[in-house]
Motif scaffolding. Structure first.
Motif, mmCIF file in Angstrom:
data_model
loop_
_atom_site.group_PDB
_atom_site.id
_atom_site.type_symbol
_atom_site.label_atom_id
_atom_site.label_comp_id
_atom_site.label_asym_id
_atom_site.label_seq_id
_atom_site.Cartn_x
_atom_site.Cartn_y
_atom_site.Cartn_z
ATOM 1 N N PRO A 1 1.101 -1.148 -0.074
ATOM 2 C CA PRO A 1 0.376 0.307 0.284
ATOM 3 C C PRO A 1 1.134 1.108 -0.081
ATOM 4 N N GLU A 2 2.132 1.266 0.633
ATOM 5 C CA GLU A 2 3.168 2.573 0.566
ATOM 6 C C GLU A 2 3.058 3.092 -0.786
ATOM 7 N N ARG A 3 3.748 2.181 -1.098
ATOM 8 C CA ARG A 3 4.364 2.007 -3.125
ATOM 9 C C ARG A 3 3.151 2.616 -3.727
ATOM 10 N N TRP A 4 1.956 2.068 -3.833
ATOM 11 C CA TRP A 4 1.252 2.269 -4.584
ATOM 12 C C TRP A 4 -0.165 3.211 -4.042
ATOM 13 N N GLY A 5 0.181 3.453 -3.000
ATOM 14 C CA GLY A 5 -1.096 4.336 -2.106
ATOM 15 C C GLY A 5 -3.194 3.442 -2.232
ATOM 16 N N ARG A 6 -1.858 2.640 -1.812
ATOM 17 C CA ARG A 6 -3.744 2.203 -1.671
ATOM 18 C C ARG A 6 -4.216 2.122 0.067
ATOM 19 N N PRO A 7 -5.197 1.862 0.538
ATOM 20 C CA PRO A 7 -5.327 2.595 1.573
ATOM 21 C C PRO A 7 -5.126 0.825 2.846
ATOM 22 N N SER A 8 -5.131 -0.025 2.179
ATOM 23 C CA SER A 8 -4.683 -0.880 3.228
ATOM 24 C C SER A 8 -4.587 -2.115 2.421
ATOM 25 N N SER A 9 -4.121 -3.131 2.871
ATOM 26 C CA SER A 9 -3.366 -4.802 2.314
ATOM 27 C C SER A 9 -3.712 -5.635 2.819
ATOM 28 N N VAL A 10 -4.621 -5.517 3.416
ATOM 29 C CA VAL A 10 -5.862 -6.065 4.371
ATOM 30 C C VAL A 10 -5.967 -6.531 2.791
ATOM 31 N N GLN A 11 -6.645 -8.203 2.870
ATOM 32 C CA GLN A 11 -7.793 -9.199 1.657
ATOM 33 C C GLN A 11 -9.077 -8.543 2.262
ATOM 34 N N ASP A 12 -9.599 -7.959 1.002
ATOM 35 C CA ASP A 12 -11.123 -7.378 1.059
ATOM 36 C C ASP A 12 -11.996 -8.494 0.205
ATOM 37 N N THR A 13 -12.563 -10.176 -0.091
ATOM 38 C CA THR A 13 -12.863 -9.854 -0.833
ATOM 39 C C THR A 13 -14.070 -9.525 -1.270
ATOM 40 N N SER A 14 -14.249 -8.076 -1.188
ATOM 41 C CA SER A 14 -15.508 -7.805 -1.634
ATOM 42 C C SER A 14 -14.968 -6.154 -2.881
ATOM 43 N N GLN A 15 -13.696 -6.472 -2.500
ATOM 44 C CA GLN A 15 -13.224 -5.390 -3.545
ATOM 45 C C GLN A 15 -13.102 -6.158 -5.123
ATOM 46 N N ASN A 16 -13.099 -5.245 -5.671
ATOM 47 C CA ASN A 16 -13.079 -5.300 -7.120
ATOM 48 C C ASN A 16 -11.524 -5.722 -7.738
ATOM 49 N N SER A 17 -10.476 -6.270 -7.426
ATOM 50 C CA SER A 17 -9.554 -6.311 -7.617
ATOM 51 C C SER A 17 -9.000 -5.845 -9.133
ATOM 52 N N ILE A 18 -9.977 -6.782 -9.654
ATOM 53 C CA ILE A 18 -9.122 -6.053 -11.450
ATOM 54 C C ILE A 18 -9.458 -4.798 -12.538
ATOM 55 N N LYS A 19 -10.276 -4.392 -11.849
ATOM 56 C CA LYS A 19 -10.957 -3.680 -11.613
ATOM 57 C C LYS A 19 -9.902 -1.884 -11.738
ATOM 58 N N PHE A 20 -9.746 -2.881 -10.240
ATOM 59 C CA PHE A 20 -8.557 -1.438 -9.765
ATOM 60 C C PHE A 20 -7.148 -1.926 -10.711
ATOM 61 N N VAL A 21 -6.615 -2.593 -11.365
ATOM 62 C CA VAL A 21 -5.269 -2.982 -11.778
ATOM 63 C C VAL A 21 -5.445 -2.393 -13.519
ATOM 64 N N GLU A 22 -6.779 -3.059 -13.991
ATOM 65 C CA GLU A 22 -6.901 -2.421 -15.149
ATOM 66 C C GLU A 22 -7.092 -0.448 -15.065
ATOM 67 N N LYS A 23 -7.706 -0.241 -14.344
ATOM 68 C CA LYS A 23 -7.740 1.234 -14.024
ATOM 69 C C LYS A 23 -6.378 2.063 -13.630
ATOM 70 N N GLU A 24 -5.077 1.142 -13.291
ATOM 71 C CA GLU A 24 -3.808 1.158 -12.938
ATOM 72 C C GLU A 24 -2.915 1.183 -13.996
ATOM 73 N N VAL A 25 -3.522 0.941 -14.587
ATOM 74 C CA VAL A 25 -2.556 0.430 -16.280
ATOM 75 C C VAL A 25 -2.905 1.093 -17.185
ATOM 76 N N LEU A 26 -4.014 1.510 -17.364
ATOM 77 C CA LEU A 26 -4.557 3.079 -17.696
ATOM 78 C C LEU A 26 -4.244 4.424 -17.594
ATOM 79 N N GLU A 27 -4.263 3.992 -16.709
ATOM 80 C CA GLU A 27 -3.766 5.872 -15.992
ATOM 81 C C GLU A 27 -1.797 5.890 -15.656
ATOM 82 N N GLY A 28 -1.579 4.633 -15.913
ATOM 83 C CA GLY A 28 0.392 4.763 -15.030
ATOM 84 C C GLY A 28 0.788 5.355 -16.018
ATOM 85 N N GLU A 29 0.860 6.327 -16.983
ATOM 86 C CA GLU A 29 1.529 6.544 -17.792
ATOM 87 C C GLU A 29 2.745 6.557 -17.940
ATOM 88 N N THR A 30 3.248 7.376 -16.977
ATOM 89 C CA THR A 30 4.806 6.909 -16.754
ATOM 90 C C THR A 30 5.421 5.964 -16.687
#
Length: 337
Positions: A281-310
């Motif tokens: 979380p410290e490197r990527w700015g996520r609020p917590s690294s604790v596993q949360d089965t309700s979160q949509n991790s795949i959407k988060f990854v796709e968003k990071e790929v599209l927005e991570g220009e650098t």
């Protein structure tokens, strides 16, 4: 008298020559035959019982022995030993440094009657990839053990994940399976480069060595081949060298906004990422690294790929116009149809 003396001398000379020839012939006959005589006879059409070794072999052995017994003294600068030691140390470190782990995620559906066949096909490809490689296969829990039996015979290091939820929508089930795999990585802090490999994917083996070079995010073009249409569609990035400057996107109807318009323009197999974005979380700015089965991790990854220009790099680095991945679109036919 003179004639008799001449006859005696001639007779003595004849006896001497006879004895000399006899002695030479006797010793020549009992002497052992050398290799040279063997070659002479073989050249005349006589074949020895054991064929001689090739000349190259004997020459090579001779050179090796002569080099081994010959010492050469060379004048070297005083700092030569230090330079050689540093070079050897660098080579040793590069040779012993472990390869980055590749994590392949494959969601499957029991509705696909070709599932076991396609799993075996993909496994045959992954067996050719140099280790380390981890194959995560996800499926819905069932009484059938066919997937487990296929995986046990592959010879590939794998983890088989199952879930109990039921789905009527195939696409929703596939997204859920991807999240199951990502949550598993986050929980166990698996470190590697993650790639989603569909059962219908076909790879150039150099693809896997390329994605090992990814630091954060990587993307590449892929060819979509339809089984029912005579056409190939290219999806993925448009690059200037390794810099992503645009995307090959699907055509959308702007007049009729549908659910398709809200989906990510990325094909799930057209990118890979460092798994640490899930549990650091410290490197990527996520609020917590604790596993949360309700979160949509795949959407988060796709968003990071599209927005991570650098942090997003095109693959291969020389220019991401090379196709290393093909996806054959085969409609899933339910079992029993």
């Amino acid at each position: 008298m003179e004639r008799s003396k001449k006859k005696v001398q001639l007779w003595k000379k004849a006896v001497f020559h006879f004895l000399l020839c006899f002695v030479m012939g006797f010793f020549t006959g009992i002497a052992p035959m050398g290799k040279s005589s063997m070659h002479v006879f073989s050249n005349r059409g006589m074949t020895p019982e054991v064929s001689p070794e090739p000349v190259e072999m004997s020459v090579q052995k001779l050179n090796e022995s002569s080099f081994a017994q010959t010492s050469v003294e060379v004048a070297l600068p005083m700092h030569f030993d230090q330079e050689v030691a540093e070079e050897d140390q660098e080579k040793t470190e590069s040779d012993t440094s472990p390869e980055r782990l590749i994590i392949i995620v494959t969601p499957t559906s029991a509705k696909d009657q070709l599932r076991e066949l396609l799993l075996s096909k993909l496994a045959n490809t992954l067996k050719l990839v140099p280790p380390p490689l981890l194959w995560i296969v996800v499926e819905q829990q069932s009484e059938s053990s066919q997937v487990s039996e296929v995986l046990r015979k592959t010879g590939v290091m794998y983890r088989h994940l199952v879930f109990a939820e039921n789905f009527n929508n195939l696409e929703a089930e596939m997204d859920y399976q991807k999240n199951v795999a990502l949550n598993h990585m986050e929980h166990h802090k698996l470190s590697g480069i993650v790639h989603f490999a569909g059962l219908s994917n076909v790879y150039d083996l150099s693809f896997f060595s390329e994605i090992r070079k990814i630091e954060v995010f990587g993307t590449w073009p892929m060819a979509l081949v339809s089984a029912n249409r005579k056409r190939v569609t290219i999806e993925g990035p448009v690059c200037n060298s390794a810099e992503v400057i645009g995307w090959h996107l699907k055509r959308k109807n702007n007049n009729n906004a549908t659910e398709e318009d809200t989906k990510s323009p990325l094909h799930i197999s057209s990118f890979a990422f460092n798994s640490s974005i899930l549990w650091d979380p410290e490197r990527w700015g996520r609020p917590s690294s604790v596993q949360d089965t309700s979160q949509n991790s795949i959407k988060f990854v796709e968003k990071e790929v599209l927005e991570g220009e650098t942090d997003l790099k095109g693959i291969p680095a020389e220019g991401c116009s090379r196709i290393m991945l093909w996806n054959l679109h085969v409609p899933i036919k339910p079992m029993g149809d």
